[in-house]
Motif scaffolding. Structure first.
Motif, PDB file in Angstrom:
ATOM      1  N   LYS A 161     -11.734 -20.990   2.948  1.00  0.00           N
ATOM      2  CA  LYS A 161     -13.162 -20.862   2.638  1.00  0.00           C
ATOM      3  C   LYS A 161     -13.401 -20.135   1.317  1.00  0.00           C
ATOM      4  CE  LYS A 161     -14.802 -20.892   7.431  1.00  0.00           C
ATOM      5  NZ  LYS A 161     -15.423 -20.075   8.523  1.00  0.00           N
ATOM      6  N   CYS A 162     -12.385 -19.501   0.785  1.00  0.00           N
ATOM      7  CA  CYS A 162     -12.542 -18.773  -0.483  1.00  0.00           C
ATOM      8  C   CYS A 162     -12.576 -19.797  -1.615  1.00  0.00           C
ATOM      9  CB  CYS A 162     -11.391 -17.790  -0.672  1.00  0.00           C
ATOM     10  SG  CYS A 162     -11.544 -16.793  -2.164  1.00  0.00           S
ATOM     11  N   SER A 163     -13.770 -20.123  -2.081  1.00  0.00           N
ATOM     12  CA  SER A 163     -13.936 -21.227  -3.027  1.00  0.00           C
ATOM     13  C   SER A 163     -14.241 -20.776  -4.445  1.00  0.00           C
ATOM     14  CB  SER A 163     -15.070 -22.151  -2.540  1.00  0.00           C
ATOM     15  OG  SER A 163     -16.276 -21.421  -2.415  1.00  0.00           O
ATOM     16  N   GLY A 164     -14.250 -19.473  -4.696  1.00  0.00           N
ATOM     17  CA  GLY A 164     -14.535 -18.983  -6.037  1.00  0.00           C
ATOM     18  C   GLY A 164     -13.337 -18.285  -6.637  1.00  0.00           C
ATOM     19  N   ALA A 165     -13.456 -16.989  -6.835  1.00  0.00           N
ATOM     20  CA  ALA A 165     -12.366 -16.170  -7.372  1.00  0.00           C
ATOM     21  C   ALA A 165     -11.753 -15.351  -6.247  1.00  0.00           C
ATOM     22  CB  ALA A 165     -12.876 -15.252  -8.476  1.00  0.00           C
ATOM     23  N   VAL A 166     -10.446 -15.156  -6.296  1.00  0.00           N
ATOM     24  CA  VAL A 166      -9.743 -14.392  -5.278  1.00  0.00           C
ATOM     25  C   VAL A 166      -8.827 -13.383  -5.956  1.00  0.00           C
ATOM     26  CG1 VAL A 166      -7.919 -16.146  -5.090  1.00  0.00           C
ATOM     27  CG2 VAL A 166      -8.274 -14.530  -3.215  1.00  0.00           C
ATOM     28  N   VAL A 167      -8.789 -12.180  -5.397  1.00  0.00           N
ATOM     29  CA  VAL A 167      -7.857 -11.137  -5.821  1.00  0.00           C
ATOM     30  C   VAL A 167      -6.818 -11.004  -4.717  1.00  0.00           C
ATOM     31  CG1 VAL A 167      -7.557  -8.722  -6.475  1.00  0.00           C
ATOM     32  CG2 VAL A 167      -9.644  -9.944  -7.126  1.00  0.00           C
ATOM     33  N   VAL A 168      -5.533 -11.068  -5.089  1.00  0.00           N
ATOM     34  CA  VAL A 168      -4.456 -11.122  -4.105  1.00  0.00           C
ATOM     35  C   VAL A 168      -3.428 -10.044  -4.413  1.00  0.00           C
ATOM     36  CG1 VAL A 168      -2.667 -12.583  -3.079  1.00  0.00           C
ATOM     37  CG2 VAL A 168      -4.791 -13.613  -3.898  1.00  0.00           C
ATOM     38  N   SER A 169      -2.906  -9.429  -3.346  1.00  0.00           N
ATOM     39  CA  SER A 169      -1.819  -8.466  -3.471  1.00  0.00           C
ATOM     40  C   SER A 169      -0.984  -8.534  -2.204  1.00  0.00           C
ATOM     41  CB  SER A 169      -2.368  -7.050  -3.702  1.00  0.00           C
ATOM     42  OG  SER A 169      -1.316  -6.166  -4.062  1.00  0.00           O
ATOM     43  N   ALA A 170       0.097  -7.758  -2.148  1.00  0.00           N
ATOM     44  CA  ALA A 170       0.975  -7.786  -0.975  1.00  0.00           C
ATOM     45  C   ALA A 170       1.735  -6.475  -0.871  1.00  0.00           C
ATOM     46  CB  ALA A 170       1.949  -8.963  -1.054  1.00  0.00           C
ATOM     47  N   VAL A 171       1.925  -6.026   0.372  1.00  0.00           N
ATOM     48  CA  VAL A 171       2.775  -4.868   0.675  1.00  0.00           C
ATOM     49  C   VAL A 171       3.718  -5.274   1.793  1.00  0.00           C
ATOM     50  CG1 VAL A 171       2.895  -2.491   1.493  1.00  0.00           C
ATOM     51  CG2 VAL A 171       1.002  -3.198   0.012  1.00  0.00           C
ATOM     52  N   PHE A 172       5.013  -5.289   1.504  1.00  0.00           N
ATOM     53  CA  PHE A 172       6.018  -5.585   2.514  1.00  0.00           C
ATOM     54  C   PHE A 172       6.940  -4.382   2.670  1.00  0.00           C
ATOM     55  CE2 PHE A 172       4.627  -9.805   1.261  1.00  0.00           C
ATOM     56  CZ  PHE A 172       4.561 -10.466   2.477  1.00  0.00           C
ATOM     57  N   ASN A 173       7.375  -4.174   3.909  1.00  0.00           N
ATOM     58  CA  ASN A 173       8.274  -3.066   4.251  1.00  0.00           C
ATOM     59  C   ASN A 173       7.653  -1.713   3.904  1.00  0.00           C
ATOM     60  OD1 ASN A 173      10.676  -2.146   5.416  1.00  0.00           O
ATOM     61  ND2 ASN A 173      11.676  -1.924   3.427  1.00  0.00           N
ATOM     62  N   ASP A 174       6.308  -1.622   3.997  1.00  0.00           N
ATOM     63  CA  ASP A 174       5.591  -0.369   3.707  1.00  0.00           C
ATOM     64  C   ASP A 174       6.023   0.200   2.351  1.00  0.00           C
ATOM     65  OD1 ASP A 174       3.752   1.722   4.292  1.00  0.00           O
ATOM     66  OD2 ASP A 174       5.385   2.999   4.993  1.00  0.00           O
ATOM     67  N   HIS A 175       6.171  -0.674   1.373  1.00  0.00           N
ATOM     68  CA  HIS A 175       6.721  -0.283   0.073  1.00  0.00           C
ATOM     69  C   HIS A 175       5.695   0.423  -0.807  1.00  0.00           C
ATOM     70  CE1 HIS A 175       9.981  -0.366  -2.733  1.00  0.00           C
ATOM     71  NE2 HIS A 175       9.385  -1.132  -3.615  1.00  0.00           N
ATOM     72  N   ASP A 176       4.404   0.188  -0.521  1.00  0.00           N
ATOM     73  CA  ASP A 176       3.334   0.769  -1.342  1.00  0.00           C
ATOM     74  C   ASP A 176       2.167   1.157  -0.453  1.00  0.00           C
ATOM     75  OD1 ASP A 176       4.102   0.219  -4.351  1.00  0.00           O
ATOM     76  OD2 ASP A 176       4.563  -1.626  -3.257  1.00  0.00           O
ATOM     77  N   LYS A 177       1.241   1.924  -1.019  1.00  0.00           N
ATOM     78  CA  LYS A 177      -0.017   2.236  -0.367  1.00  0.00           C
ATOM     79  C   LYS A 177      -1.049   1.168  -0.717  1.00  0.00           C
ATOM     80  CE  LYS A 177       1.432   6.163   1.327  1.00  0.00           C
ATOM     81  NZ  LYS A 177       1.659   6.322   2.785  1.00  0.00           N
ATOM     82  N   ILE A 178      -1.992   0.976   0.178  1.00  0.00           N
ATOM     83  CA  ILE A 178      -3.094   0.055  -0.099  1.00  0.00           C
ATOM     84  C   ILE A 178      -4.198   0.845  -0.789  1.00  0.00           C
ATOM     85  CG2 ILE A 178      -4.874  -1.408   0.928  1.00  0.00           C
ATOM     86  CD1 ILE A 178      -2.879  -2.138   3.098  1.00  0.00           C
ATOM     87  N   ARG A 179      -4.486   0.487  -2.015  1.00  0.00           N
ATOM     88  CA  ARG A 179      -5.468   1.209  -2.824  1.00  0.00           C
ATOM     89  C   ARG A 179      -6.680   0.332  -3.079  1.00  0.00           C
ATOM     90  NH1 ARG A 179      -0.379   2.502  -4.607  1.00  0.00           N
ATOM     91  NH2 ARG A 179       0.124   4.708  -4.383  1.00  0.00           N
ATOM     92  N   GLN A 180      -7.843   0.966  -3.115  1.00  0.00           N
ATOM     93  CA  GLN A 180      -9.086   0.230  -3.297  1.00  0.00           C
ATOM     94  C   GLN A 180      -9.375  -0.006  -4.774  1.00  0.00           C
ATOM     95  OE1 GLN A 180     -10.687  -1.078  -0.729  1.00  0.00           O
ATOM     96  NE2 GLN A 180      -9.135  -0.148   0.601  1.00  0.00           N
TER      97      GLN A 180
END
Length: 458
Positions: A161-180
Protein backbone atom coordinates in the motif's frame (compact mmCIF):
# COMPACT_ATOMS: atom_id res chain seq x y z
CA UNK A 1 27.53 30.60 -3.10
CA UNK A 2 27.29 34.26 -4.08
CA UNK A 3 23.86 33.78 -5.64
CA UNK A 4 20.45 34.17 -4.08
CA UNK A 5 20.01 33.20 -0.42
CA UNK A 6 18.44 29.86 0.47
CA UNK A 7 14.68 29.71 0.59
CA UNK A 8 13.31 29.33 4.08
CA UNK A 9 10.63 26.93 3.50
CA UNK A 10 7.06 27.47 4.40
CA UNK A 11 5.15 30.74 4.54
CA UNK A 12 3.23 30.99 7.77
CA UNK A 13 0.94 33.58 9.30
CA UNK A 14 1.70 37.26 8.91
CA UNK A 15 3.25 37.48 12.36
CA UNK A 16 6.21 35.51 11.05
CA UNK A 17 6.83 37.73 8.02
CA UNK A 18 9.23 40.12 9.74
CA UNK A 19 11.13 37.25 11.36
CA UNK A 20 11.32 35.52 7.98
CA UNK A 21 12.75 38.65 6.35
CA UNK A 22 15.41 39.14 9.02
CA UNK A 23 16.32 35.45 8.90
CA UNK A 24 16.74 35.56 5.11
CA UNK A 25 18.92 38.68 5.29
CA UNK A 26 21.04 37.14 8.03
CA UNK A 27 21.54 33.92 6.06
CA UNK A 28 22.48 35.84 2.93
CA UNK A 29 25.08 37.80 4.90
CA UNK A 30 26.30 34.65 6.67
CA UNK A 31 26.62 32.84 3.34
CA UNK A 32 28.74 35.60 1.84
CA UNK A 33 31.02 35.66 4.87
CA UNK A 34 31.27 31.87 5.26
CA UNK A 35 31.44 30.31 1.79
CA UNK A 36 32.41 26.89 3.14
CA UNK A 37 29.51 26.42 5.52
CA UNK A 38 26.84 23.83 4.64
CA UNK A 39 23.44 25.50 4.84
CA UNK A 40 21.51 22.27 5.32
CA UNK A 41 18.36 23.27 7.14
CA UNK A 42 14.86 21.96 7.60
CA UNK A 43 12.30 24.72 7.90
CA UNK A 44 12.48 26.65 11.18
CA UNK A 45 8.71 27.12 11.03
CA UNK A 46 7.44 23.66 10.13
CA UNK A 47 9.31 20.76 11.80
CA UNK A 48 7.58 18.70 14.44
CA UNK A 49 8.69 20.06 17.77
CA UNK A 50 7.70 17.18 20.05
CA UNK A 51 9.75 13.94 20.09
CA UNK A 52 8.23 11.13 18.06
CA UNK A 53 8.72 8.56 20.79
CA UNK A 54 9.99 8.41 24.37
CA UNK A 55 12.24 5.43 25.00
CA UNK A 56 12.52 3.83 28.43
CA UNK A 57 15.91 4.53 30.08
CA UNK A 58 16.70 0.81 30.07
CA UNK A 59 16.80 0.75 26.25
CA UNK A 60 19.61 3.27 26.28
CA UNK A 61 19.21 4.53 22.73
CA UNK A 62 20.66 7.93 23.60
CA UNK A 63 24.37 7.73 22.89
CA UNK A 64 26.82 10.34 21.74
CA UNK A 65 27.08 10.54 17.98
CA UNK A 66 30.46 9.94 16.41
CA UNK A 67 32.32 13.19 15.75
CA UNK A 68 32.65 14.28 12.13
CA UNK A 69 35.99 15.25 10.69
CA UNK A 70 34.52 17.86 8.37
CA UNK A 71 32.49 20.59 10.09
CA UNK A 72 32.14 22.51 6.82
CA UNK A 73 31.85 21.75 3.12
CA UNK A 74 32.74 23.42 -0.13
CA UNK A 75 29.22 23.69 -1.54
CA UNK A 76 25.92 24.11 0.27
CA UNK A 77 22.78 22.14 -0.53
CA UNK A 78 19.81 24.49 -0.54
CA UNK A 79 16.40 23.04 0.18
CA UNK A 80 13.19 24.21 -1.45
CA UNK A 81 10.13 25.33 0.44
CA UNK A 82 8.84 22.32 2.42
CA UNK A 83 5.25 22.50 1.22
CA UNK A 84 6.40 22.95 -2.38
CA UNK A 85 8.59 19.85 -2.09
CA UNK A 86 5.70 17.83 -0.58
CA UNK A 87 3.35 18.88 -3.37
CA UNK A 88 5.83 18.28 -6.18
CA UNK A 89 6.82 14.83 -4.95
CA UNK A 90 3.15 14.02 -4.33
CA UNK A 91 2.36 14.89 -7.94
CA UNK A 92 5.20 12.70 -9.20
CA UNK A 93 4.02 9.79 -7.06
CA UNK A 94 0.37 10.19 -8.10
CA UNK A 95 1.18 10.28 -11.82
CA UNK A 96 1.51 6.65 -12.85
CA UNK A 97 2.89 7.69 -16.23
CA UNK A 98 5.76 9.75 -14.87
CA UNK A 99 8.90 9.22 -16.87
CA UNK A 100 12.43 8.31 -15.94
CA UNK A 101 15.21 10.81 -16.17
CA UNK A 102 17.10 8.16 -18.14
CA UNK A 103 15.55 8.51 -21.58
CA UNK A 104 14.00 6.88 -23.44
CA UNK A 105 11.85 5.30 -20.77
CA UNK A 106 11.96 1.47 -21.05
CA UNK A 107 9.10 -0.75 -19.85
CA UNK A 108 9.17 -2.06 -16.27
CA UNK A 109 11.59 -4.86 -15.52
CA UNK A 110 10.47 -8.45 -15.62
CA UNK A 111 11.89 -10.66 -12.88
CA UNK A 112 12.96 -14.27 -13.16
CA UNK A 113 10.80 -16.60 -11.09
CA UNK A 114 11.50 -19.99 -9.60
CA UNK A 115 12.49 -21.90 -6.46
CA UNK A 116 16.00 -22.43 -5.16
CA UNK A 117 17.75 -23.29 -1.91
CA UNK A 118 19.37 -19.85 -2.11
CA UNK A 119 17.39 -16.64 -1.85
CA UNK A 120 19.38 -15.15 -4.74
CA UNK A 121 19.24 -18.28 -6.87
CA UNK A 122 22.23 -20.08 -8.34
CA UNK A 123 23.92 -18.22 -11.20
CA UNK A 124 27.50 -18.40 -12.41
CA UNK A 125 29.50 -15.33 -13.35
CA UNK A 126 28.98 -15.67 -17.10
CA UNK A 127 25.20 -15.88 -16.65
CA UNK A 128 25.07 -12.98 -14.18
CA UNK A 129 27.07 -10.74 -16.48
CA UNK A 130 24.82 -11.62 -19.42
CA UNK A 131 22.04 -9.54 -17.84
CA UNK A 132 24.14 -6.36 -17.68
CA UNK A 133 23.19 -5.30 -21.23
CA UNK A 134 19.43 -5.12 -20.95
CA UNK A 135 18.36 -4.34 -24.50
CA UNK A 136 15.59 -6.94 -24.74
CA UNK A 137 12.76 -5.88 -22.44
CA UNK A 138 11.24 -9.36 -22.62
CA UNK A 139 14.25 -10.88 -20.81
CA UNK A 140 13.55 -11.71 -17.18
CA UNK A 141 16.26 -10.50 -14.81
CA UNK A 142 17.24 -12.50 -11.68
CA UNK A 143 16.54 -10.34 -8.65
CA UNK A 144 16.27 -12.49 -5.52
CA UNK A 145 13.14 -14.04 -4.02
CA UNK A 146 13.93 -17.56 -5.18
CA UNK A 147 13.31 -18.39 -1.54
CA UNK A 148 10.50 -16.95 0.57
CA UNK A 149 11.12 -13.70 2.39
CA UNK A 150 9.31 -14.65 5.60
CA UNK A 151 7.16 -11.74 6.82
CA UNK A 152 3.53 -11.60 7.92
CA UNK A 153 0.69 -11.05 5.47
CA UNK A 154 -0.34 -7.87 7.31
CA UNK A 155 3.14 -6.42 6.85
CA UNK A 156 3.22 -7.49 3.22
CA UNK A 157 -0.10 -5.74 2.54
CA UNK A 158 1.08 -2.58 4.31
CA UNK A 159 4.23 -2.56 2.18
CA UNK A 160 2.22 -2.92 -1.03
CA UNK A 161 0.00 0.00 0.00
CA UNK A 162 3.01 2.31 0.29
CA UNK A 163 2.62 4.08 -3.05
CA UNK A 164 4.73 7.20 -2.53
CA UNK A 165 8.08 7.55 -0.78
CA UNK A 166 9.39 5.01 1.72
CA UNK A 167 12.22 5.18 4.25
CA UNK A 168 13.71 1.76 5.00
CA UNK A 169 16.19 0.46 7.56
CA UNK A 170 17.01 -2.83 9.29
CA UNK A 171 18.38 -4.14 12.60
CA UNK A 172 19.43 -7.78 12.78
CA UNK A 173 20.94 -9.59 15.76
CA UNK A 174 20.23 -6.50 17.92
CA UNK A 175 23.22 -4.88 16.21
CA UNK A 176 21.93 -1.30 16.53
CA UNK A 177 19.42 0.85 18.37
CA UNK A 178 16.25 2.03 16.68
CA UNK A 179 16.51 5.81 16.43
CA UNK A 180 13.80 8.24 15.44
CA UNK A 181 14.18 10.61 12.48
CA UNK A 182 14.45 14.27 13.42
CA UNK A 183 13.37 17.48 11.72
CA UNK A 184 10.23 16.03 10.13
CA UNK A 185 7.71 18.42 8.62
CA UNK A 186 4.06 18.39 9.67
CA UNK A 187 2.90 16.40 6.61
CA UNK A 188 5.73 13.90 6.34
CA UNK A 189 4.33 11.13 8.53
CA UNK A 190 1.15 11.08 6.42
CA UNK A 191 2.97 11.08 3.07
CA UNK A 192 6.09 8.97 3.72
CA UNK A 193 6.19 5.35 4.95
CA UNK A 194 8.83 4.32 7.52
CA UNK A 195 9.66 0.59 7.74
CA UNK A 196 12.22 -1.06 10.03
CA UNK A 197 13.05 -4.75 9.39
CA UNK A 198 14.16 -6.82 12.39
CA UNK A 199 14.88 -10.46 13.16
CA UNK A 200 13.66 -12.57 16.08
CA UNK A 201 16.71 -11.68 18.22
CA UNK A 202 16.01 -7.96 17.88
CA UNK A 203 12.29 -8.55 18.40
CA UNK A 204 12.90 -10.24 21.75
CA UNK A 205 15.02 -7.29 22.91
CA UNK A 206 12.34 -4.79 21.87
CA UNK A 207 9.67 -6.86 23.64
CA UNK A 208 11.77 -7.08 26.80
CA UNK A 209 11.77 -3.26 26.97
CA UNK A 210 8.00 -3.14 26.23
CA UNK A 211 8.69 -1.18 23.06
CA UNK A 212 6.44 -3.45 20.99
CA UNK A 213 3.60 -5.81 22.01
CA UNK A 214 4.45 -9.47 22.40
CA UNK A 215 1.45 -10.45 20.29
CA UNK A 216 2.84 -10.85 16.75
CA UNK A 217 -0.59 -10.11 15.25
CA UNK A 218 -0.76 -6.69 16.86
CA UNK A 219 0.43 -3.65 14.93
CA UNK A 220 4.01 -2.90 15.91
CA UNK A 221 5.19 0.68 15.73
CA UNK A 222 7.97 2.56 17.47
CA UNK A 223 7.56 6.24 16.79
CA UNK A 224 7.75 6.77 13.03
CA UNK A 225 8.84 3.18 12.31
CA UNK A 226 6.59 0.25 11.49
CA UNK A 227 8.44 -2.82 12.77
CA UNK A 228 8.49 -5.78 10.37
CA UNK A 229 9.81 -9.04 11.78
CA UNK A 230 11.61 -11.36 9.36
CA UNK A 231 10.80 -14.78 10.86
CA UNK A 232 11.70 -18.35 10.12
CA UNK A 233 15.06 -19.87 9.34
CA UNK A 234 17.99 -17.66 8.56
CA UNK A 235 18.04 -16.65 4.91
CA UNK A 236 21.83 -16.38 4.74
CA UNK A 237 23.34 -18.55 7.46
CA UNK A 238 26.95 -18.13 6.32
CA UNK A 239 26.69 -14.35 5.95
CA UNK A 240 24.03 -12.89 8.28
CA UNK A 241 24.76 -9.38 6.98
CA UNK A 242 23.17 -10.45 3.68
CA UNK A 243 19.80 -10.60 5.45
CA UNK A 244 19.98 -6.82 5.75
CA UNK A 245 21.08 -6.49 2.12
CA UNK A 246 17.64 -7.71 0.98
CA UNK A 247 15.69 -4.63 2.17
CA UNK A 248 18.67 -2.41 1.38
CA UNK A 249 19.02 -3.24 -2.30
CA UNK A 250 15.71 -4.93 -3.18
CA UNK A 251 13.51 -2.20 -1.72
CA UNK A 252 11.81 -1.80 -5.11
CA UNK A 253 10.62 -5.41 -4.91
CA UNK A 254 9.52 -5.28 -1.29
CA UNK A 255 7.63 -2.04 -1.99
CA UNK A 256 6.47 -2.59 -5.58
CA UNK A 257 4.25 0.50 -5.69
CA UNK A 258 6.66 3.02 -4.17
CA UNK A 259 8.09 5.73 -6.43
CA UNK A 260 10.96 6.94 -4.21
CA UNK A 261 12.95 5.31 -1.43
CA UNK A 262 15.54 6.27 1.14
CA UNK A 263 17.70 3.54 2.63
CA UNK A 264 19.39 4.48 5.91
CA UNK A 265 21.68 2.17 7.88
CA UNK A 266 20.50 1.66 11.44
CA UNK A 267 23.77 3.14 12.73
CA UNK A 268 22.55 6.50 11.37
CA UNK A 269 19.91 8.92 12.57
CA UNK A 270 18.22 11.09 9.97
CA UNK A 271 18.21 14.77 10.95
CA UNK A 272 16.75 16.26 7.75
CA UNK A 273 13.24 15.55 6.51
CA UNK A 274 13.32 12.77 3.84
CA UNK A 275 10.98 14.82 1.64
CA UNK A 276 13.58 17.59 1.51
CA UNK A 277 16.38 15.09 0.91
CA UNK A 278 14.57 13.41 -1.99
CA UNK A 279 13.57 16.73 -3.50
CA UNK A 280 17.01 18.30 -3.16
CA UNK A 281 19.31 15.36 -3.98
CA UNK A 282 17.16 13.57 -6.57
CA UNK A 283 14.43 15.71 -8.12
CA UNK A 284 16.27 19.01 -8.34
CA UNK A 285 19.51 17.32 -9.40
CA UNK A 286 17.66 15.54 -12.20
CA UNK A 287 18.97 12.09 -11.26
CA UNK A 288 17.60 8.63 -10.53
CA UNK A 289 19.89 7.79 -7.59
CA UNK A 290 22.00 9.64 -5.05
CA UNK A 291 24.69 8.30 -2.73
CA UNK A 292 27.63 9.83 -0.90
CA UNK A 293 31.20 9.39 -2.04
CA UNK A 294 33.44 7.39 0.30
CA UNK A 295 35.32 9.72 2.66
CA UNK A 296 38.74 8.17 1.92
CA UNK A 297 38.77 5.92 -1.16
CA UNK A 298 38.22 6.59 -4.86
CA UNK A 299 39.27 3.27 -6.44
CA UNK A 300 37.54 -0.07 -5.90
CA UNK A 301 40.87 -1.78 -5.21
CA UNK A 302 41.56 0.62 -2.33
CA UNK A 303 38.34 -0.53 -0.71
CA UNK A 304 39.17 -4.18 -1.39
CA UNK A 305 42.59 -3.85 0.25
CA UNK A 306 41.08 -2.06 3.25
CA UNK A 307 38.42 -4.77 3.53
CA UNK A 308 41.15 -7.41 3.79
CA UNK A 309 43.45 -5.34 6.00
CA UNK A 310 40.78 -4.44 8.56
CA UNK A 311 39.11 -7.87 8.44
CA UNK A 312 35.80 -6.51 7.25
CA UNK A 313 35.36 -9.80 5.41
CA UNK A 314 36.85 -13.01 6.75
CA UNK A 315 37.68 -14.86 3.51
CA UNK A 316 40.52 -12.98 1.82
CA UNK A 317 40.77 -15.69 -0.85
CA UNK A 318 37.20 -14.91 -1.91
CA UNK A 319 38.01 -11.18 -2.03
CA UNK A 320 40.95 -11.98 -4.27
CA UNK A 321 38.75 -14.10 -6.53
CA UNK A 322 36.12 -11.36 -6.70
CA UNK A 323 38.58 -8.65 -7.69
CA UNK A 324 40.31 -10.89 -10.22
CA UNK A 325 36.94 -11.74 -11.75
CA UNK A 326 36.04 -8.08 -12.10
CA UNK A 327 39.45 -7.04 -13.45
CA UNK A 328 39.35 -9.78 -16.06
CA UNK A 329 35.85 -8.74 -17.13
CA UNK A 330 36.32 -5.00 -17.52
CA UNK A 331 36.75 -3.27 -14.15
CA UNK A 332 38.88 -0.13 -14.55
CA UNK A 333 40.25 2.24 -11.89
CA UNK A 334 38.57 5.59 -11.55
CA UNK A 335 39.77 8.30 -13.91
CA UNK A 336 38.36 11.52 -15.31
CA UNK A 337 37.07 9.47 -18.21
CA UNK A 338 34.38 8.23 -15.81
CA UNK A 339 33.00 11.70 -15.13
CA UNK A 340 30.34 12.73 -14.19
CA UNK A 341 30.91 9.84 -11.75
CA UNK A 342 33.28 11.39 -9.22
CA UNK A 343 34.32 8.15 -7.48
CA UNK A 344 34.15 4.37 -7.76
CA UNK A 345 33.51 3.88 -4.04
CA UNK A 346 30.31 5.06 -2.32
CA UNK A 347 29.38 5.36 1.32
CA UNK A 348 26.26 3.27 0.90
CA UNK A 349 24.89 3.86 4.40
CA UNK A 350 22.46 6.37 2.85
CA UNK A 351 20.94 5.69 -0.58
CA UNK A 352 18.21 7.72 -2.26
CA UNK A 353 16.45 6.18 -5.25
CA UNK A 354 13.82 7.08 -7.77
CA UNK A 355 12.33 3.72 -8.73
CA UNK A 356 12.91 3.78 -12.47
CA UNK A 357 13.62 0.69 -14.60
CA UNK A 358 17.30 1.67 -14.84
CA UNK A 359 17.63 2.11 -11.06
CA UNK A 360 15.78 -1.14 -10.43
CA UNK A 361 18.09 -2.93 -12.87
CA UNK A 362 21.14 -1.55 -11.09
CA UNK A 363 19.76 -2.73 -7.74
CA UNK A 364 19.09 -6.23 -9.08
CA UNK A 365 22.52 -6.59 -10.72
CA UNK A 366 24.30 -5.29 -7.63
CA UNK A 367 22.35 -7.65 -5.38
CA UNK A 368 23.29 -10.59 -7.59
CA UNK A 369 26.98 -9.76 -7.15
CA UNK A 370 26.61 -9.50 -3.38
CA UNK A 371 24.81 -12.83 -3.33
CA UNK A 372 27.62 -14.39 -5.37
CA UNK A 373 30.53 -13.04 -3.32
CA UNK A 374 29.82 -11.15 -0.07
CA UNK A 375 27.74 -8.36 1.44
CA UNK A 376 30.39 -5.63 0.91
CA UNK A 377 28.41 -3.63 -1.64
CA UNK A 378 31.17 -1.06 -2.23
CA UNK A 379 33.29 -3.72 -3.98
CA UNK A 380 30.78 -4.44 -6.75
CA UNK A 381 29.35 -0.92 -7.06
CA UNK A 382 31.57 0.52 -9.81
CA UNK A 383 31.79 -2.75 -11.74
CA UNK A 384 28.00 -2.94 -12.08
CA UNK A 385 27.57 0.80 -12.66
CA UNK A 386 30.20 1.03 -15.40
CA UNK A 387 29.27 -2.09 -17.37
CA UNK A 388 25.47 -2.10 -17.18
CA UNK A 389 23.09 -0.62 -19.76
CA UNK A 390 20.88 1.37 -19.56
CA UNK A 391 22.54 3.29 -16.74
CA UNK A 392 20.68 5.23 -14.05
CA UNK A 393 21.60 8.87 -13.69
CA UNK A 394 23.69 8.89 -10.52
CA UNK A 395 24.60 11.77 -8.19
CA UNK A 396 27.54 11.05 -5.87
CA UNK A 397 27.36 13.93 -3.42
CA UNK A 398 30.06 15.25 -1.10
CA UNK A 399 30.77 13.33 2.10
CA UNK A 400 30.41 16.65 3.91
CA UNK A 401 26.76 16.67 2.87
CA UNK A 402 26.34 13.15 4.24
CA UNK A 403 27.74 14.23 7.59
CA UNK A 404 25.30 17.15 7.76
CA UNK A 405 22.08 15.23 7.04
CA UNK A 406 22.68 12.24 9.36
CA UNK A 407 24.28 11.49 12.70
CA UNK A 408 26.33 8.31 13.02
CA UNK A 409 26.47 6.14 16.16
CA UNK A 410 28.48 3.10 17.14
CA UNK A 411 26.97 -0.37 16.90
CA UNK A 412 25.79 -2.18 20.01
CA UNK A 413 28.63 -3.90 21.84
CA UNK A 414 28.36 -7.69 22.11
CA UNK A 415 30.42 -9.28 24.82
CA UNK A 416 32.23 -12.38 23.68
CA UNK A 417 30.93 -12.04 20.15
CA UNK A 418 32.38 -10.89 16.87
CA UNK A 419 30.17 -8.82 14.62
CA UNK A 420 29.52 -10.04 11.10
CA UNK A 421 31.13 -13.40 11.79
CA UNK A 422 30.52 -16.16 9.26
CA UNK A 423 28.24 -19.05 9.99
CA UNK A 424 26.40 -19.19 13.26
CA UNK A 425 25.56 -15.77 14.72
CA UNK A 426 28.04 -14.95 17.43
CA UNK A 427 30.63 -17.51 16.33
CA UNK A 428 34.22 -16.23 16.58
CA UNK A 429 35.69 -14.95 13.36
CA UNK A 430 38.71 -16.67 11.90
CA UNK A 431 40.25 -14.84 8.97
CA UNK A 432 41.12 -16.99 6.00
CA UNK A 433 44.24 -15.42 4.56
CA UNK A 434 44.95 -15.24 0.84
CA UNK A 435 46.75 -18.22 -0.57
CA UNK A 436 49.94 -18.19 -2.63
CA UNK A 437 49.47 -16.64 -6.09
CA UNK A 438 51.02 -19.77 -7.58
CA UNK A 439 48.34 -21.92 -5.96
CA UNK A 440 45.40 -19.68 -6.85
CA UNK A 441 43.64 -20.26 -10.13
CA UNK A 442 42.81 -16.57 -10.29
CA UNK A 443 46.23 -15.22 -9.33
CA UNK A 444 46.80 -12.47 -6.78
CA UNK A 445 45.65 -8.87 -6.77
CA UNK A 446 48.73 -8.21 -8.87
CA UNK A 447 47.90 -10.98 -11.38
CA UNK A 448 44.76 -10.38 -13.42
CA UNK A 449 44.50 -6.97 -11.74
CA UNK A 450 48.08 -5.96 -12.57
CA UNK A 451 47.04 -3.57 -15.33
CA UNK A 452 44.36 -2.10 -13.06
CA UNK A 453 46.92 -1.40 -10.35
CA UNK A 454 49.41 0.11 -12.79
CA UNK A 455 46.78 2.55 -14.05
CA UNK A 456 45.55 3.27 -10.52
CA UNK A 457 49.03 4.23 -9.34
CA UNK A 458 50.02 6.28 -12.38
Amino acid sequence: MGKSPPVLFQSKPLCFSLLYLFASLFLALYTSLSPTKCLLRSSPFDPLQSPLFSYPPSYGEHKYALPTARPACSAAVLFSDYSKAVEEIGELCANSSWTSLSSPQPPPLRYKQGRDDRFGGTFGGRERFSYFDHRDDSVEVPCGFFKEFPISMDDREAMEKCSGAVVVSAVFNDHDKIRQPRGLGSRTLTTVCFFMFVDSTTTRVLESHDLIPRNPRAARKIGAWRIVEVVGERLYENDPAMNGVIPKHLVHRLFPNSKFSVWIDAKLQMVVDPVLLVHSLLVREGVDMAVSRHPYFVHTMEEAMATARWKKWWDVDSLQKQMETYCENGLQPWSQNKLPYTSDVPDSALILRRHTPATNLFSCLLFNELDAFNSRDQLAFAYVRDLMSPKPKLHMFDVEVFEQVVLEYRHNLKRGRAASAPGRAGAPRRTKRAGSPELSGNGSFGGGCGKYLEEMWE
